[in-house]
Design an enzyme around this catalytic site. Structure first.
Site: not given
Ligand SMILES: Nc1ncnc2c1ncn2[C@@H]1O[C@H](COP(=O)(O)OP(=O)(O)O)[C@@H](O)[C@H]1O
Ligand SMILES: Nc1ccn([C@H]2C[C@H](O)[C@@H](COP(=O)(O)O)O2)c(=O)n1
Length: 271
Positions: A67, A71-74, A91, A144
């Site tokens: 995503g 997007s909320g992956k973690t 990641e 990812r």
């Molecule tokens: N469904 C949701 N609604 C609102 N905020 C969210 C939601 N899921 C995650 N977040 C918040 O959005 C931010 C990004 O989420 P994160 O899980 O770190 O995304 P990713 O790992 O895809 O980069 C974090 O601050 C998290 O707490």
């Molecule tokens: N191949 C990649 C993978 C990730 N990134 C960057 C994008 C974000 O700034 C950060 C971590 O991604 P997230 O887990 O928050 O979606 O790393 C990149 O530049 N290249």
């Protein structure tokens, strides 16, 4: 308000070591790669035929959560990490922010033309390491993949004119060599489908220092590549089937969606 918190999941402790050929076996830290047999005998026989495979890899299911940025992956992985029999790998962003005191993630956002290759070379290495690390549970969910690193992020840098052609060519050669010679098994891709605007809002909320410069347009380009790859399928081949989970909803609704999709996700382990 900034809400970046260290992931409670932590990074998997990994041994570091130099890969060295020993006949058909290669040792990279704790990973043992063996030459797969020509055909059959393995669940992913056709895909792995003739490639180096991690020992015992065919007994475990690998699910990649894909995503856009923020997007909320973690958050999704944190939810599933509470399930026994599932191992979760986030990641290695901490490494991308600090390799021997340098911050290639920050450098890339400051000057992509100069540092894009540096970050993406390191991403490729660390993602390969993630894919090849020993699996401790019957199911692995990872954030990812080696594939999205190349098909989404490297591609985006190149197409937007922010990566010189020679850098793109070198990264592509590396990627092609790896995927031709080493088996990178993935059983299911879970795509958290969001609008770029949702990601922009969540990104601001998370407030990771390096990402403060990311404009909405950057997230739109990443979104388009993800959609072309995983939804329209007009771009490159898929390494695994795709399960799409709409992910613009609030956290509570998302947790409900994850629970609803749990069986479909874990079905990957019965394939
Ligand atoms: N469904 C949701 N609604 C609102 N905020 C969210 C939601 N899921 C995650 N977040 C918040 O959005 C931010 C990004 O989420 P994160 O899980 O770190 O995304 P990713 O790992 O895809 O980069 C974090 O601050 C998290 O707490
Ligand atoms: N191949 C990649 C993978 C990730 N990134 C960057 C994008 C974000 O700034 C950060 C971590 O991604 P997230 O887990 O928050 O979606 O790393 C990149 O530049 N290249």
């Amino acid at each position: 308000l900034c809400a970046e918190a260290p992931s409670p999941l932590g990074a998997a402790a990994r041994h570091q070591g130099t890969a060295r050929h020993r006949g058909t076996a290669l040792r990279a830290g704790s990973v043992r790669l063996i030459q797969s047999r020509a055909r059959g005998g393995m669940r992913r026989g056709d895909v792995s035929a003739g490639k180096l495979v991690r020992n015992g890899v065919d007994k475990k299911a690998v699910i990649c959560i894909e995503g856009n940025i923020a997007s909320g992956k973690t958050t999704c992985l944190e939810y599933f990490s509470k399930t026994s029999n599932i191992e979760v790998l986030t990641e290695p962003v901490a490494k991308w922010r600090n390799v021997r005191g340098h911050n290639p993630l920050g450098l890339m956002y400051q000057d992509p033309e100069r540092w894009g290759i540096t970050l993406q070379t390191y991403v490729q290495l660390t993602m390969l390491d993630r894919h090849l690390s020993s699996i401790s549970a019957p199911v692995r969910m990872m954030e990812r993949s080696l594939f999205s690193a190349k098909y989404i992020f490297v591609e985006n840098l190149f197409r937007s004119g922010k990566m010189p052609e020679v850098d793109y060519a070198v990264l592509s050669e590396w990627f092609d060599w790896i995927t031709t010679n080493i088996s990178i098994p993935v059983d299911l891709i879970v795509y958290l489908q969001t609008s770029p605007q949702t990601c922009h809002d969540r990104l601001k909320q998370r407030c990771r220092e390096e990402e403060k410069v990311i404009p909405l347009e950057y997230l739109e380009s990443i979104h388009k590549l993800y959609e072309d790859w995983l939804i329209k399928r007009t771009y490159v081949s898929l390494p695994a089937p795709v399960l799409v989970i709409p992910a613009d909803h609030d956290l509570q609704k998302m947790l409900h969606h994850y629970e609803e999709n749990r069986d479909k996700i874990l079905a990957a382990s019965y394939l």
